[in-house]
Enzyme design. Structure first.
Site, PDB file in Angstrom:
ATOM      1  CG  ASP A   1     -90.125  17.817 103.697  1.00  0.00           C
ATOM      2  OD1 ASP A   1     -90.583  16.724 103.295  1.00  0.00           O
ATOM      3  OD2 ASP A   1     -90.566  18.916 103.310  1.00  0.00           O
TER       4      ASP A   1
ATOM      5  CD  GLN B   1    -103.631  20.184  92.073  1.00  0.00           C
ATOM      6  OE1 GLN B   1    -104.427  19.265  92.045  1.00  0.00           O
ATOM      7  NE2 GLN B   1    -102.769  20.358  93.062  1.00  0.00           N
TER       8      GLN B   1
ATOM      9  CE  LYS C   1     -94.204  17.664  92.015  1.00  0.00           C
ATOM     10  NZ  LYS C   1     -93.528  17.811  93.307  1.00  0.00           N
TER      11      LYS C   1
ATOM     12  CD  GLU D   1     -96.473  32.060  72.125  1.00  0.00           C
ATOM     13  OE1 GLU D   1     -95.708  31.117  71.830  1.00  0.00           O
ATOM     14  OE2 GLU D   1     -97.381  32.455  71.379  1.00  0.00           O
TER      15      GLU D   1
ATOM     16  CG  HIS E   1     -92.075  17.300  98.788  1.00  0.00           C
ATOM     17  ND1 HIS E   1     -92.335  18.644  98.916  1.00  0.00           N
ATOM     18  CD2 HIS E   1     -91.682  16.881 100.017  1.00  0.00           C
ATOM     19  CE1 HIS E   1     -92.119  19.017 100.165  1.00  0.00           C
ATOM     20  NE2 HIS E   1     -91.717  17.964 100.849  1.00  0.00           N
TER      21      HIS E   1
ATOM     22  CG  ASN F   1     -99.832  22.433  92.830  1.00  0.00           C
ATOM     23  OD1 ASN F   1    -101.054  22.485  92.921  1.00  0.00           O
ATOM     24  ND2 ASN F   1     -99.186  21.295  92.712  1.00  0.00           N
TER      25      ASN F   1
ATOM     26  CE1 TYR G   1     -95.998  21.542  92.368  1.00  0.00           C
ATOM     27  CE2 TYR G   1     -95.163  23.641  93.175  1.00  0.00           C
ATOM     28  CZ  TYR G   1     -95.720  22.390  93.418  1.00  0.00           C
ATOM     29  OH  TYR G   1     -95.988  22.005  94.701  1.00  0.00           O
TER      30      TYR G   1
END
Length: 184
Positions: A170, A46, A72, A28, A62, A48, A132
């Site tokens: 970056d 969401q 996240k 799980e 980020h 990603n 994520y």
């Protein structure tokens, strides 16, 4: 599922239990009820995913600022990655400190970082895939970053980390000393 806290408040390592046999395993990967009990009631909106073709690819650091700050929950579904969370909450006793974990499909580890953390990673193998969940939608106006190699933070990146893989944006992110207080 096992939940492990760090010295940096809010960051949590989740390790799902793998139930295996000769065919492989079942796990799980996420349970909302256990996550809410152990970490807090966060609503994910969401998912990603990104693939890094080359080992040594660096992405980050980020974060999204308010009003679209993101928590996240990160995991690796192919390859391996060195995943990093940096505390950028001004006034936090652990401001500028970081934690990192090696995430792989086999170890099943997932790293949770609440809003107020910069996130980055380095792929350790070719064709590494990171997935994520986030707690707010992507918003370009709130998209921010922090220098991945800031000596004041001193992240111990893997030897294969390749700065040539960084996006142009970056390569010019601010250091912690020049970062506005996005989170207090």
């Amino acid at each position: 599922m096992k939940f492990q806290a760090y010295d940096i408040a809010g960051v949590t390592l989740l390790t799902p239990r793998h139930i295996g046999d000769e065919r492989g395993y079942f796990a799980e990967a996420f349970r909302g009820d256990l996550f809410a009990q152990q970490v807090g009631n966060h609503h994910f909106v969401q998912d990603n995913e990104s693939r890094s073709a080359k080992a040594g690819t660096i992405r980050g650091l980020h974060f999204q600022s308010e009003p679209h700050a993101q928590g996240k929950l990160v995991r690796c579904t192919a390859g391996a990655l060195f995943d990093v969370a940096v505390d950028i909450r001004a006034g936090s006793p652990t401001y500028g400190q970081w934690v990192a974990e090696t995430l792989t499909p086999d170890n099943g580890k997932q790293l949770w970082m609440p809003p107020g953390f910069a996130h980055g990673f380095c792929s350790l193998e070719p064709d590494t895939v990171i997935c994520y969940k986030v707690t707010d939608y992507y918003n370009a106006e709130c998209d921010n970053g922090l220098a991945w190699d800031d000596p004041a933070i001193a992240i111990f990146w893997p030897d294969i980390a390749d700065p040539h893989t960084l996006l142009p944006k970056d390569r010019k992110q601010p250091t912690l000393s020049n970062l506005p207080a996005y989170f207090t």
